[in-house]
Design a protein around this motif. Structure first.
Motif, PDB file in Angstrom:
ATOM      1  N   ASP A 113       0.810  -1.222   0.000  1.00  0.00           N
ATOM      2  CA  ASP A 113       0.000   0.000   0.000  1.00  0.00           C
ATOM      3  C   ASP A 113       0.841   1.270   0.000  1.00  0.00           C
ATOM      4  OD1 ASP A 113      -2.337  -1.399  -0.141  1.00  0.00           O
ATOM      5  OD2 ASP A 113      -2.763  -1.326   2.022  1.00  0.00           O
ATOM      6  N   ASP A 114       1.920   1.311   0.786  1.00  0.00           N
ATOM      7  CA  ASP A 114       2.772   2.514   0.824  1.00  0.00           C
ATOM      8  C   ASP A 114       3.390   2.784  -0.540  1.00  0.00           C
ATOM      9  OD1 ASP A 114       2.347   3.310   3.393  1.00  0.00           O
ATOM     10  OD2 ASP A 114       4.207   2.451   4.217  1.00  0.00           O
ATOM     11  N   ASN A 115       3.902   1.744  -1.172  1.00  0.00           N
ATOM     12  CA  ASN A 115       4.540   1.918  -2.479  1.00  0.00           C
ATOM     13  C   ASN A 115       3.519   2.227  -3.567  1.00  0.00           C
ATOM     14  OD1 ASN A 115       7.188   1.706  -1.621  1.00  0.00           O
ATOM     15  ND2 ASN A 115       7.204  -0.522  -1.807  1.00  0.00           N
ATOM     16  N   LYS A 116       2.288   1.748  -3.402  1.00  0.00           N
ATOM     17  CA  LYS A 116       1.231   2.117  -4.351  1.00  0.00           C
ATOM     18  C   LYS A 116       0.985   3.622  -4.279  1.00  0.00           C
ATOM     19  CE  LYS A 116      -1.262  -2.252  -4.657  1.00  0.00           C
ATOM     20  NZ  LYS A 116      -2.465  -2.999  -4.304  1.00  0.00           N
ATOM     21  N   LYS A 117       0.941   4.184  -3.060  1.00  0.00           N
ATOM     22  CA  LYS A 117       0.729   5.631  -2.884  1.00  0.00           C
ATOM     23  C   LYS A 117       1.895   6.411  -3.518  1.00  0.00           C
ATOM     24  CE  LYS A 117      -1.964   5.203   1.336  1.00  0.00           C
ATOM     25  NZ  LYS A 117      -1.972   5.344   2.794  1.00  0.00           N
ATOM     26  N   LYS A 118       3.117   5.929  -3.286  1.00  0.00           N
ATOM     27  CA  LYS A 118       4.290   6.583  -3.871  1.00  0.00           C
ATOM     28  C   LYS A 118       4.236   6.519  -5.406  1.00  0.00           C
ATOM     29  CE  LYS A 118       7.428   5.602  -0.045  1.00  0.00           C
ATOM     30  NZ  LYS A 118       8.594   4.805   0.389  1.00  0.00           N
ATOM     31  N   GLY A 119       3.820   5.359  -5.938  1.00  0.00           N
ATOM     32  CA  GLY A 119       3.722   5.192  -7.396  1.00  0.00           C
ATOM     33  C   GLY A 119       2.700   6.149  -8.000  1.00  0.00           C
ATOM     34  N   ILE A 120       1.553   6.279  -7.331  1.00  0.00           N
ATOM     35  CA  ILE A 120       0.515   7.199  -7.814  1.00  0.00           C
ATOM     36  C   ILE A 120       1.029   8.628  -7.771  1.00  0.00           C
ATOM     37  CG2 ILE A 120      -1.755   8.179  -7.276  1.00  0.00           C
ATOM     38  CD1 ILE A 120      -2.565   5.315  -6.357  1.00  0.00           C
ATOM     39  N   SER A 121       1.680   8.995  -6.662  1.00  0.00           N
ATOM     40  CA  SER A 121       2.223  10.350  -6.524  1.00  0.00           C
ATOM     41  C   SER A 121       3.268  10.628  -7.615  1.00  0.00           C
ATOM     42  CB  SER A 121       2.842  10.509  -5.133  1.00  0.00           C
ATOM     43  OG  SER A 121       3.453  11.760  -5.008  1.00  0.00           O
ATOM     44  N   TYR A 122       4.123   9.659  -7.861  1.00  0.00           N
ATOM     45  CA  TYR A 122       5.158   9.817  -8.879  1.00  0.00           C
ATOM     46  C   TYR A 122       4.535   9.987 -10.267  1.00  0.00           C
ATOM     47  CZ  TYR A 122       9.315   8.857 -11.681  1.00  0.00           C
ATOM     48  OH  TYR A 122      10.322   8.939 -12.591  1.00  0.00           O
ATOM     49  N   ALA A 123       3.534   9.172 -10.568  1.00  0.00           N
ATOM     50  CA  ALA A 123       2.865   9.252 -11.869  1.00  0.00           C
ATOM     51  C   ALA A 123       2.159  10.603 -12.028  1.00  0.00           C
ATOM     52  CB  ALA A 123       1.870   8.110 -12.025  1.00  0.00           C
ATOM     53  N   GLU A 124       1.526  11.078 -10.946  1.00  0.00           N
ATOM     54  CA  GLU A 124       0.854  12.385 -11.021  1.00  0.00           C
ATOM     55  C   GLU A 124       1.866  13.501 -11.252  1.00  0.00           C
ATOM     56  OE1 GLU A 124      -1.349  12.381  -7.345  1.00  0.00           O
ATOM     57  OE2 GLU A 124      -3.129  11.510  -8.306  1.00  0.00           O
ATOM     58  N   ASN A 125       3.023  13.423 -10.591  1.00  0.00           N
ATOM     59  CA  ASN A 125       4.076  14.423 -10.806  1.00  0.00           C
ATOM     60  C   ASN A 125       4.578  14.387 -12.245  1.00  0.00           C
ATOM     61  OD1 ASN A 125       4.116  15.581  -8.262  1.00  0.00           O
ATOM     62  ND2 ASN A 125       5.617  14.123  -7.460  1.00  0.00           N
ATOM     63  N   LEU A 126       4.765  13.183 -12.780  1.00  0.00           N
ATOM     64  CA  LEU A 126       5.196  13.067 -14.176  1.00  0.00           C
ATOM     65  C   LEU A 126       4.171  13.707 -15.106  1.00  0.00           C
ATOM     66  CD1 LEU A 126       6.579   9.411 -14.426  1.00  0.00           C
ATOM     67  CD2 LEU A 126       7.883  11.523 -14.687  1.00  0.00           C
ATOM     68  N   LEU A 127       2.903  13.444 -14.849  1.00  0.00           N
ATOM     69  CA  LEU A 127       1.842  14.006 -15.682  1.00  0.00           C
ATOM     70  C   LEU A 127       1.818  15.525 -15.581  1.00  0.00           C
ATOM     71  CD1 LEU A 127      -0.515  13.465 -17.566  1.00  0.00           C
ATOM     72  CD2 LEU A 127      -1.981  13.190 -15.555  1.00  0.00           C
ATOM     73  N   GLN A 128       1.927  16.064 -14.385  1.00  0.00           N
ATOM     74  CA  GLN A 128       1.944  17.514 -14.220  1.00  0.00           C
ATOM     75  C   GLN A 128       3.136  18.140 -14.936  1.00  0.00           C
ATOM     76  OE1 GLN A 128      -0.340  19.587 -12.984  1.00  0.00           O
ATOM     77  NE2 GLN A 128      -1.628  17.776 -12.732  1.00  0.00           N
ATOM     78  N   ASN A 129       4.297  17.494 -14.836  1.00  0.00           N
ATOM     79  CA  ASN A 129       5.489  17.993 -15.533  1.00  0.00           C
ATOM     80  C   ASN A 129       5.300  17.962 -17.041  1.00  0.00           C
ATOM     81  OD1 ASN A 129       6.894  18.586 -13.210  1.00  0.00           O
ATOM     82  ND2 ASN A 129       7.965  16.620 -13.158  1.00  0.00           N
ATOM     83  N   GLN A 130       4.670  16.907 -17.535  1.00  0.00           N
ATOM     84  CA  GLN A 130       4.413  16.790 -18.972  1.00  0.00           C
ATOM     85  C   GLN A 130       3.482  17.899 -19.436  1.00  0.00           C
ATOM     86  OE1 GLN A 130       3.480  12.822 -20.484  1.00  0.00           O
ATOM     87  NE2 GLN A 130       1.883  13.705 -21.757  1.00  0.00           N
ATOM     88  N   ILE A 131       2.421  18.148 -18.683  1.00  0.00           N
ATOM     89  CA  ILE A 131       1.468  19.210 -19.036  1.00  0.00           C
ATOM     90  C   ILE A 131       2.169  20.558 -19.016  1.00  0.00           C
ATOM     91  CG2 ILE A 131      -0.586  20.452 -18.230  1.00  0.00           C
ATOM     92  CD1 ILE A 131      -1.633  17.664 -17.251  1.00  0.00           C
ATOM     93  N   LEU A 132       2.975  20.792 -17.979  1.00  0.00           N
ATOM     94  CA  LEU A 132       3.703  22.056 -17.866  1.00  0.00           C
ATOM     95  C   LEU A 132       4.676  22.240 -19.027  1.00  0.00           C
ATOM     96  CD1 LEU A 132       4.239  24.570 -16.175  1.00  0.00           C
ATOM     97  CD2 LEU A 132       5.949  23.267 -14.894  1.00  0.00           C
ATOM     98  N   GLU A 133       5.399  21.185 -19.398  1.00  0.00           N
ATOM     99  CA  GLU A 133       6.336  21.263 -20.526  1.00  0.00           C
ATOM    100  C   GLU A 133       5.606  21.608 -21.816  1.00  0.00           C
ATOM    101  OE1 GLU A 133       8.405  17.551 -20.721  1.00  0.00           O
ATOM    102  OE2 GLU A 133       9.560  17.949 -18.906  1.00  0.00           O
ATOM    103  N   GLU A 134       4.443  21.001 -22.041  1.00  0.00           N
ATOM    104  CA  GLU A 134       3.671  21.274 -23.251  1.00  0.00           C
ATOM    105  C   GLU A 134       3.195  22.722 -23.278  1.00  0.00           C
ATOM    106  OE1 GLU A 134       0.645  18.252 -23.147  1.00  0.00           O
ATOM    107  OE2 GLU A 134       2.040  16.688 -23.767  1.00  0.00           O
ATOM    108  N   GLU A 135       2.708  23.206 -22.144  1.00  0.00           N
ATOM    109  CA  GLU A 135       2.238  24.590 -22.081  1.00  0.00           C
ATOM    110  C   GLU A 135       3.384  25.567 -22.312  1.00  0.00           C
ATOM    111  OE1 GLU A 135       0.240  25.159 -18.352  1.00  0.00           O
ATOM    112  OE2 GLU A 135      -1.506  23.983 -18.988  1.00  0.00           O
TER     113      GLU A 135
END
Length: 168
Positions: A113-135
């Motif tokens: 469960d702890d690593n699942k939370k970390k994985g979700i957080s990491y994926a969300e950060n990657l997505l936010q960075n991708q959106i920011l880079e595109e903008e």
């Protein structure tokens, strides 16, 4: 190795029957005489390779099958391979996405469960960075350098950048 299953005569008559072509029609289609077609049907003679090719093409069967070999009746068509290759290319991208999604879900299901939370957080950060880079890349591509743009100027520039008809 391909072995003879049937005689040319048998296969030739079978092809005429299956393709529903009369001997006179085949003679017209191939330019061969009616007597030549009749000789092939009776087994009196067999065609040489050039005539075999003409007959197979006109009957839309493979030359190997027509000769009586253990081969598919269907004629090989390179265009079919071209279409199949285009179809494979068209779906390859979709397949890769499905493959990576499945791999990700399989790996994710093995996490605690702890690593699942970390994985979700990491994926969300990657997505936010991708959106920011595109903008940022869109803004950098049309940022004014002559003066600081007003909100109205920025909206106008964004509208132009996002309007596909402007780029045709």
């Amino acid at each position: 190795m391909n072995a003879h299953k049937e005689t040319f005569k048998t296969r030739f008559n079978k092809a005429l029957s299956v393709k529903n072509i009369k001997p006179t029609e085949l003679a017209e289609k191939t330019g061969l005489s009616k007597s030549t077609i009749s000789h092939y049907m009776s087994g009196y003679t067999k065609p040489k390779s050039d005539k075999l090719f003409i007959l197979a093409k006109a009957l839309n069967v493979s030359e190997q099958w027509l000769m009586g070999l253990d081969a598919p009746m269907e004629r090989f068509d390179p265009e079919v391979l071209k279409v199949q290759k285009e179809s494979r290319n068209q779906y390859a991208e979709k397949w890769n996405i499905q493959f990576y999604e499945k791999k990700m879900l399989d790996s994710f299901s093995k996490l605690n469960d702890d690593n699942k939370k970390k994985g979700i957080s990491y994926a969300e950060n990657l997505l936010q960075n991708q959106i920011l880079e595109e903008e940022l890349s869109v803004r950098a591509a049309h940022q004014r350098t002559d003066q600081k743009p007003t909100e109205e100027d920025q909206k106008h520039d964004d509208d132009i950048m996002n309007n596909d008809s402007e780029w045709e």
